[in-house]
Write an enzyme that holds these catalytic residues in place. Structure first.
Site, PDB file in Angstrom:
ATOM      1  N   ARG A   1      78.048  27.384  29.206  1.00 36.85           N
ATOM      2  CA  ARG A   1      79.139  27.300  29.977  1.00 36.85           C
ATOM      3  C   ARG A   1      79.162  26.618  31.229  1.00 36.85           C
ATOM      4  NH1 ARG A   1      81.993  31.481  32.946  1.00 36.85           N
ATOM      5  NH2 ARG A   1      79.966  32.653  33.108  1.00 36.85           N
TER       6      ARG A   1
ATOM      7  N   ARG B   1      72.354  39.681  39.297  1.00 37.09           N
ATOM      8  CA  ARG B   1      73.546  40.473  40.083  1.00 37.09           C
ATOM      9  C   ARG B   1      73.241  41.956  39.293  1.00 37.09           C
ATOM     10  NH1 ARG B   1      78.549  37.788  38.814  1.00 37.09           N
ATOM     11  NH2 ARG B   1      77.945  36.016  39.822  1.00 37.09           N
TER      12      ARG B   1
ATOM     13  N   ARG C   1      92.633  20.770  36.319  1.00 32.07           N
ATOM     14  CA  ARG C   1      91.451  20.895  35.318  1.00 32.07           C
ATOM     15  C   ARG C   1      91.086  19.428  34.674  1.00 32.07           C
ATOM     16  NH1 ARG C   1      91.783  26.368  35.191  1.00 32.07           N
ATOM     17  NH2 ARG C   1      90.463  27.554  33.760  1.00 32.07           N
TER      18      ARG C   1
ATOM     19  N   LYS D   1      82.902  30.637  44.017  1.00 28.85           N
ATOM     20  CA  LYS D   1      83.978  30.165  44.478  1.00 28.85           C
ATOM     21  C   LYS D   1      85.036  31.444  45.318  1.00 28.85           C
ATOM     22  CE  LYS D   1      86.490  28.654  41.298  1.00 28.85           C
ATOM     23  NZ  LYS D   1      87.089  28.004  40.289  1.00 28.85           N
TER      24      LYS D   1
ATOM     25  N   ARG E   1      75.041  43.922  35.662  1.00 30.29           N
ATOM     26  CA  ARG E   1      76.335  43.328  35.261  1.00 30.29           C
ATOM     27  C   ARG E   1      76.431  42.070  34.671  1.00 30.29           C
ATOM     28  NH1 ARG E   1      81.339  43.457  38.396  1.00 30.29           N
ATOM     29  NH2 ARG E   1      82.153  45.758  38.319  1.00 30.29           N
TER      30      ARG E   1
END
Ligand code: AMP
Length: 220
Positions: free
Chosen positions: A174, A128, A89, A14, A163
């Site tokens: 999540r 990543r 949200r 995003k 990372r």
């Protein structure tokens, strides 16, 4: 230019795509998280209250968010469209937003939902790697974004570092929690006929994604 609400699960890209839209259409990218963080920096009583709520991981009350948004969306740079990120949200916020739009004479515009496959999102996060020197990012799990030489930055030849803020389990929790929480909101906008889904796949370049987004904006 239409106003855009941008909805996407974690690691869908995003941030990258918001920046592409912002730069291409010269419209501001407004994140309610950023608006709140700016307020916290002011160190006022309200800022302290907001900081405590944010630290607890809860949502800041609608009255605070709506007021901050009204201040932001009535600024001159928003009159030609904007990208809204992190808001609404839930359905209560979606309804509060519609009242606000009416009050300030703006329209809802379109809602873009960035769809990403769970396994692909996981690869993005776990693969990543970032250059310790110049900050360029690569991904060891996605062919297109692998560095030419393992562990070494293509640009400045310094070592790459992982990372990994998330492990697989916390990331999947999540991700799933996000899907559960946003399902009603997605249905709400789908029923209103303003929802546009676009797929974000790991081997799509930012240019391909921008073309998809542009098509969608110009078709609407
Ligand atoms: P974000 O930067 O979007 O991850 O948001 C960071 C924190 O800011 C969240 O955990 C919430 O406490 C608060 N926040 C951001 N957007 C909203 C929103 N639309 N409604 C309520 N709280 C928000």
């Amino acid at each position: 230019m239409k106003n855009i609400i941008f909805i996407a699960p974690p690691a869908a890209g995003k941030g990258t795509y918001s920046k592409l839209i912002k730069d291409n259409y010269h419209i501001p990218h407004i994140s309610t998280g950023d608006l709140l963080r700016d307020k916290v920096k002011e160190n006022s009583e309200e800022g302290k209250e907001i900081k405590a709520i944010m630290q607890s991981g809860k949502l800041v009350g609608d009255n605070i968010i709506t007021k901050l948004l009204e201040e932001r969306l009535t600024q001159s740079d928003c009159q030609n469209g904007y990208i809204l990120d992190g808001y609404p949200r839930n359905i209560d916020q979606a309804k509060a937003y519609e009242e606000l739009l009416q009050k300030i004479g703006q329209s809802l515009g379109i809602v873009i939902y960035l769809e990403v496959d769970k396994q692909e999102a996981l690869d993005r996060v776990l693969g990543r790697v970032v250059c310790s020197q110049c900050g360029a990012t690569f991904n060891t799990k996605i062919n297109k974004f692998q560095p030419k030489q393992e562990g070494i930055c293509d640009h400045c030849h310094h070592p790459l570092e992982a990372r990994v803020d998330d492990n697989e389990e916390t990331f999947l929790n999540r991700f799933n929690e996000y899907l559960n929480k946003t399902e009603d909101l997605i249905n709400y906008y789908e029923q209103k006929g303003v929802l546009h889904k676009i797929k974000s796949q790991n081997n799509d370049t930012p240019e391909i994604m921008l073309e998809r987004i542009k098509k969608l904006i110009s078709n609407d």
